[in-house]
Design a protein around this motif. Structure first.
Motif, PDB file in Angstrom:
ATOM      1  N   THR A 110       0.765  -1.007   0.144  1.00 34.47           N
ATOM      2  CA  THR A 110       0.144  -0.101  -0.084  1.00 34.47           C
ATOM      3  C   THR A 110       0.896   1.190   0.048  1.00 34.47           C
ATOM      4  OG1 THR A 110       0.139   0.132   2.262  1.00 34.47           O
ATOM      5  CG2 THR A 110      -1.774  -1.242   1.256  1.00 34.47           C
ATOM      6  N   GLN A 111       0.404   2.347  -0.229  1.00 37.10           N
ATOM      7  CA  GLN A 111       1.036   3.635  -0.342  1.00 37.10           C
ATOM      8  C   GLN A 111       1.633   3.816   1.164  1.00 37.10           C
ATOM      9  OE1 GLN A 111      -1.836   5.953  -1.737  1.00 37.10           O
ATOM     10  NE2 GLN A 111      -1.367   6.123  -3.759  1.00 37.10           N
ATOM     11  N   LYS A 112       0.880   3.529   2.370  1.00 42.69           N
ATOM     12  CA  LYS A 112       1.333   3.384   3.536  1.00 42.69           C
ATOM     13  C   LYS A 112       2.382   2.632   3.836  1.00 42.69           C
ATOM     14  CE  LYS A 112      -0.208   3.280   8.491  1.00 42.69           C
ATOM     15  NZ  LYS A 112      -1.372   2.696   9.278  1.00 42.69           N
ATOM     16  N   VAL A 142       7.694   9.197   5.158  1.00 40.22           N
ATOM     17  CA  VAL A 142       6.867   9.943   4.034  1.00 40.22           C
ATOM     18  C   VAL A 142       5.571   9.402   4.126  1.00 40.22           C
ATOM     19  CG1 VAL A 142       6.795  10.005   1.482  1.00 40.22           C
ATOM     20  CG2 VAL A 142       8.886   9.823   2.544  1.00 40.22           C
ATOM     21  N   SER A 143       4.518  10.326   4.078  1.00 30.48           N
ATOM     22  CA  SER A 143       3.106  10.044   4.418  1.00 30.48           C
ATOM     23  C   SER A 143       2.487   9.285   3.256  1.00 30.48           C
ATOM     24  CB  SER A 143       2.201  11.316   4.577  1.00 30.48           C
ATOM     25  OG  SER A 143       2.331  12.159   3.498  1.00 30.48           O
ATOM     26  N   GLN A 144       1.521   8.638   3.428  1.00 31.51           N
ATOM     27  CA  GLN A 144       0.711   7.891   2.432  1.00 31.51           C
ATOM     28  C   GLN A 144       0.089   8.967   1.359  1.00 31.51           C
ATOM     29  OE1 GLN A 144      -3.018   8.252   2.403  1.00 31.51           O
ATOM     30  NE2 GLN A 144      -3.159   7.411   0.318  1.00 31.51           N
ATOM     31  N   THR A 145      -0.283  10.079   2.003  1.00 32.24           N
ATOM     32  CA  THR A 145      -0.743  11.269   1.190  1.00 32.24           C
ATOM     33  C   THR A 145       0.250  11.874   0.158  1.00 32.24           C
ATOM     34  OG1 THR A 145      -2.153  12.098   3.047  1.00 32.24           O
ATOM     35  CG2 THR A 145      -1.575  13.647   1.026  1.00 32.24           C
ATOM     36  N   THR A 146       1.597  11.776   0.622  1.00 30.45           N
ATOM     37  CA  THR A 146       2.674  12.117  -0.258  1.00 30.45           C
ATOM     38  C   THR A 146       2.759  11.275  -1.486  1.00 30.45           C
ATOM     39  OG1 THR A 146       3.839  13.491   1.651  1.00 30.45           O
ATOM     40  CG2 THR A 146       5.354  12.701  -0.476  1.00 30.45           C
ATOM     41  N   ILE A 147       2.885   9.919  -1.157  1.00 30.98           N
ATOM     42  CA  ILE A 147       3.210   8.952  -2.014  1.00 30.98           C
ATOM     43  C   ILE A 147       1.851   9.079  -3.096  1.00 30.98           C
ATOM     44  CG2 ILE A 147       3.099   6.618  -2.470  1.00 30.98           C
ATOM     45  CD1 ILE A 147       5.562   7.625  -1.001  1.00 30.98           C
ATOM     46  N   SER A 148       0.417   9.230  -2.471  1.00 24.63           N
ATOM     47  CA  SER A 148      -0.294   9.252  -3.498  1.00 24.63           C
ATOM     48  C   SER A 148      -0.516  10.516  -4.383  1.00 24.63           C
ATOM     49  CB  SER A 148      -1.757   9.410  -2.461  1.00 24.63           C
ATOM     50  OG  SER A 148      -2.939   9.691  -3.432  1.00 24.63           O
ATOM     51  N   LEU A 202       0.643  12.597 -10.030  1.00 27.49           N
ATOM     52  CA  LEU A 202       1.286  13.799 -10.268  1.00 27.49           C
ATOM     53  C   LEU A 202       0.658  15.017  -9.891  1.00 27.49           C
ATOM     54  CD1 LEU A 202       1.486  12.464 -13.949  1.00 27.49           C
ATOM     55  CD2 LEU A 202       3.253  12.332 -12.347  1.00 27.49           C
ATOM     56  N   ASN A 203       0.509  15.065  -8.584  1.00 24.70           N
ATOM     57  CA  ASN A 203      -0.122  16.154  -7.964  1.00 24.70           C
ATOM     58  C   ASN A 203       0.634  16.972  -7.028  1.00 24.70           C
ATOM     59  OD1 ASN A 203      -2.146  17.961  -7.610  1.00 24.70           O
ATOM     60  ND2 ASN A 203      -3.786  16.495  -6.359  1.00 24.70           N
ATOM     61  N   MET A 204       2.014  16.981  -7.089  1.00 21.86           N
ATOM     62  CA  MET A 204       2.991  17.794  -6.725  1.00 21.86           C
ATOM     63  C   MET A 204       4.005  18.504  -7.395  1.00 21.86           C
ATOM     64  SD  MET A 204       5.158  14.621  -5.045  1.00 21.86           S
ATOM     65  CE  MET A 204       4.983  15.074  -3.408  1.00 21.86           C
ATOM     66  N   SER A 205       4.552  19.648  -6.768  1.00 22.13           N
ATOM     67  CA  SER A 205       5.553  20.307  -7.434  1.00 22.13           C
ATOM     68  C   SER A 205       6.523  19.404  -8.449  1.00 22.13           C
ATOM     69  CB  SER A 205       6.132  21.455  -6.685  1.00 22.13           C
ATOM     70  OG  SER A 205       7.186  20.921  -6.016  1.00 22.13           O
ATOM     71  N   PHE A 206       7.182  20.000  -9.500  1.00 25.02           N
ATOM     72  CA  PHE A 206       8.164  19.356 -10.428  1.00 25.02           C
ATOM     73  C   PHE A 206       9.337  19.055  -9.507  1.00 25.02           C
ATOM     74  CE2 PHE A 206      11.756  19.565 -13.128  1.00 25.02           C
ATOM     75  CZ  PHE A 206      11.633  18.353 -13.889  1.00 25.02           C
ATOM     76  N   ASN A 211       9.580  18.739  -6.015  1.00 24.69           N
ATOM     77  CA  ASN A 211       9.342  17.758  -5.071  1.00 24.69           C
ATOM     78  C   ASN A 211       9.430  16.460  -5.599  1.00 24.69           C
ATOM     79  OD1 ASN A 211       9.404  19.404  -2.922  1.00 24.69           O
ATOM     80  ND2 ASN A 211       7.307  19.776  -2.840  1.00 24.69           N
ATOM     81  N   MET A 212       8.811  16.349  -6.741  1.00 25.15           N
ATOM     82  CA  MET A 212       8.803  14.953  -7.374  1.00 25.15           C
ATOM     83  C   MET A 212      10.214  14.393  -7.813  1.00 25.15           C
ATOM     84  SD  MET A 212       5.306  15.027  -9.911  1.00 25.15           S
ATOM     85  CE  MET A 212       5.398  12.960 -10.178  1.00 25.15           C
ATOM     86  N   CYS A 213      11.145  15.638  -8.277  1.00 20.83           N
ATOM     87  CA  CYS A 213      12.477  15.332  -8.562  1.00 20.83           C
ATOM     88  C   CYS A 213      13.262  14.756  -7.385  1.00 20.83           C
ATOM     89  CB  CYS A 213      13.092  16.597  -9.258  1.00 20.83           C
ATOM     90  SG  CYS A 213      12.516  16.743 -10.891  1.00 20.83           S
ATOM     91  N   LYS A 214      12.950  15.427  -6.211  1.00 24.07           N
ATOM     92  CA  LYS A 214      13.556  14.934  -4.866  1.00 24.07           C
ATOM     93  C   LYS A 214      13.076  13.723  -4.431  1.00 24.07           C
ATOM     94  CE  LYS A 214      13.871  19.659  -3.245  1.00 24.07           C
ATOM     95  NZ  LYS A 214      13.448  20.805  -2.191  1.00 24.07           N
ATOM     96  N   LEU A 215      11.730  13.308  -4.707  1.00 23.20           N
ATOM     97  CA  LEU A 215      11.053  12.117  -4.169  1.00 23.20           C
ATOM     98  C   LEU A 215      11.718  10.786  -4.971  1.00 23.20           C
ATOM     99  CD1 LEU A 215       9.493  11.136  -1.799  1.00 23.20           C
ATOM    100  CD2 LEU A 215       7.594  11.569  -3.260  1.00 23.20           C
ATOM    101  N   LYS A 216      11.664  11.148  -6.338  1.00 23.82           N
ATOM    102  CA  LYS A 216      11.775   9.991  -7.666  1.00 23.82           C
ATOM    103  C   LYS A 216      13.092   9.138  -7.179  1.00 23.82           C
ATOM    104  CE  LYS A 216      12.673   8.741 -12.189  1.00 23.82           C
ATOM    105  NZ  LYS A 216      14.033   8.849 -12.676  1.00 23.82           N
ATOM    106  N   PRO A 217      14.420   9.381  -6.670  1.00 19.91           N
ATOM    107  CA  PRO A 217      15.557   8.582  -6.222  1.00 19.91           C
ATOM    108  C   PRO A 217      15.210   7.984  -5.062  1.00 19.91           C
ATOM    109  CG  PRO A 217      16.163  10.811  -6.571  1.00 19.91           C
ATOM    110  CD  PRO A 217      14.746  11.005  -7.002  1.00 19.91           C
ATOM    111  N   LEU A 218      14.375   8.285  -4.177  1.00 23.86           N
ATOM    112  CA  LEU A 218      14.100   7.857  -2.879  1.00 23.86           C
ATOM    113  C   LEU A 218      13.173   6.577  -3.191  1.00 23.86           C
ATOM    114  CD1 LEU A 218      13.562  10.846  -0.613  1.00 23.86           C
ATOM    115  CD2 LEU A 218      15.862   9.436  -1.040  1.00 23.86           C
ATOM    116  N   LEU A 219      12.183   6.874  -4.147  1.00 25.77           N
ATOM    117  CA  LEU A 219      11.081   5.842  -4.558  1.00 25.77           C
ATOM    118  C   LEU A 219      11.689   4.730  -5.236  1.00 25.77           C
ATOM    119  CD1 LEU A 219       7.873   8.002  -5.113  1.00 25.77           C
ATOM    120  CD2 LEU A 219       8.370   6.513  -3.192  1.00 25.77           C
ATOM    121  N   GLU A 220      12.721   5.006  -6.217  1.00 23.50           N
ATOM    122  CA  GLU A 220      13.438   4.099  -6.955  1.00 23.50           C
ATOM    123  C   GLU A 220      14.310   3.174  -5.905  1.00 23.50           C
ATOM    124  OE1 GLU A 220      15.650   6.825  -9.624  1.00 23.50           O
ATOM    125  OE2 GLU A 220      14.526   6.172 -11.312  1.00 23.50           O
TER     126      GLU A 220
END
Length: 169
Positions: free
Chosen positions: A53-55, A69-75, A80-84, A86-95
Motif C-alpha cells: 500500500t502507499q502507507k 513519507v506520508s501515504q498522502t505524499t506517495i498518493s 502527479l499532484n505535486m510540484s516538479f 518535489n517530485m524530482c527529490k522524491l523520485k530517487p528515494l522511491l526508486e
C-alpha cells in the motif's frame, strides 16, 4: 504645458514584452516531466503488483532514509499532484525503495509490511475499465447478480469488486 506625443516618446509593445537579458527559468537537465510521469505510473503499477500500500511505502522509506513519507505524499506523487521539484527529490528515494523491495522478494525475504487490520486492500480500477463500468451503469444502474457476473467476466474482474463498485456508485 503641452506634452509632446511624438512616436519616439511612446514605448513600443515589443520593448514592453521582451524579458530582461540573463534571466532564464531554471531547467533541470537530468529529468523531464515525461520521465517523471512514466516513472510515477510504473512505480504505482509495480507497487500494487508487489502488494504494497502507499502507507507501506511510507513506512519502508523511513527504514531507508530515517524520514517518514506520508501515504498522502506517495498518493500525490503517483497522481502527479505535486510540484516538479518535489517530485524530482522524491523520485530517487522511491526508486531506491523499489529496488530494495524487489531484491528482498528475490531473496525470499519480504520486508515487513505495515501491520494492518482485517480490512481488504483498496482496489485500484484502471480508467478504461471505469469508463466501461460507467457505461454499464448508465445502461442499467441496478443490475441483477447474473448481469454483474457477466460484466465481471468481460472486464476480467472479481464479481465482488464489480458489485461493490455498483453499490458505491
Amino acid at each position: 504645458m503641452v506634452m509632446d506625443s511624438t512616436p519616439d516618446s511612446i514605448p513600443q509593445p515589443s520593448s514592453l514584452i521582451t524579458p530582461p537579458p540573463n534571466i532564464e527559468p531554471p531547467i533541470d537537465e537530468t529529468m523531464d516531466l515525461d520521465e517523471l510521469e512514466q516513472f510515477a505510473h510504473a512505480f504505482s503499477k509495480r507497487r500494487i503488483k508487489l502488494g504494497f500500500t502507499q502507507k507501506d511505502v511510507g513506512i519502508g522509506m523511513k527504514k531507508l532514509e530515517a524520514n517518514y513519507v506520508s501515504q498522502t505524499t506517495i498518493s500525490r506523487f503517483e497522481a502527479l499532484n505535486m510540484s516538479f521539484n518535489n517530485m524530482c527529490k522524491l523520485k530517487p528515494l522511491l526508486e531506491r525503495w523499489l529496488v530494495e523491495e524487489e531484491n528482498s522478494l528475490k531473496n525470499s525475504q519480504p520486508a515487513k509490511k505495515a501491520i494492518g487490520g482485517k480490512r481488504k486492500k483498496r482496489t485500484i480500477i484502471d480508467k478504461t475499465v471505469v469508463s466501461k463500468l460507467e457505461w454499464s451503469f448508465r445502461k442499467n444502474p441496478m443490475p441483477m447478480v447474473e448481469d454483474i457476473a457477466v460484466l465481471a467476466d468481460k472486464l476480467g474482474m472479481d464479481k465482488k469488486v464489480v458489485q461493490v463498485w455498483f453499490y458505491n456508485r
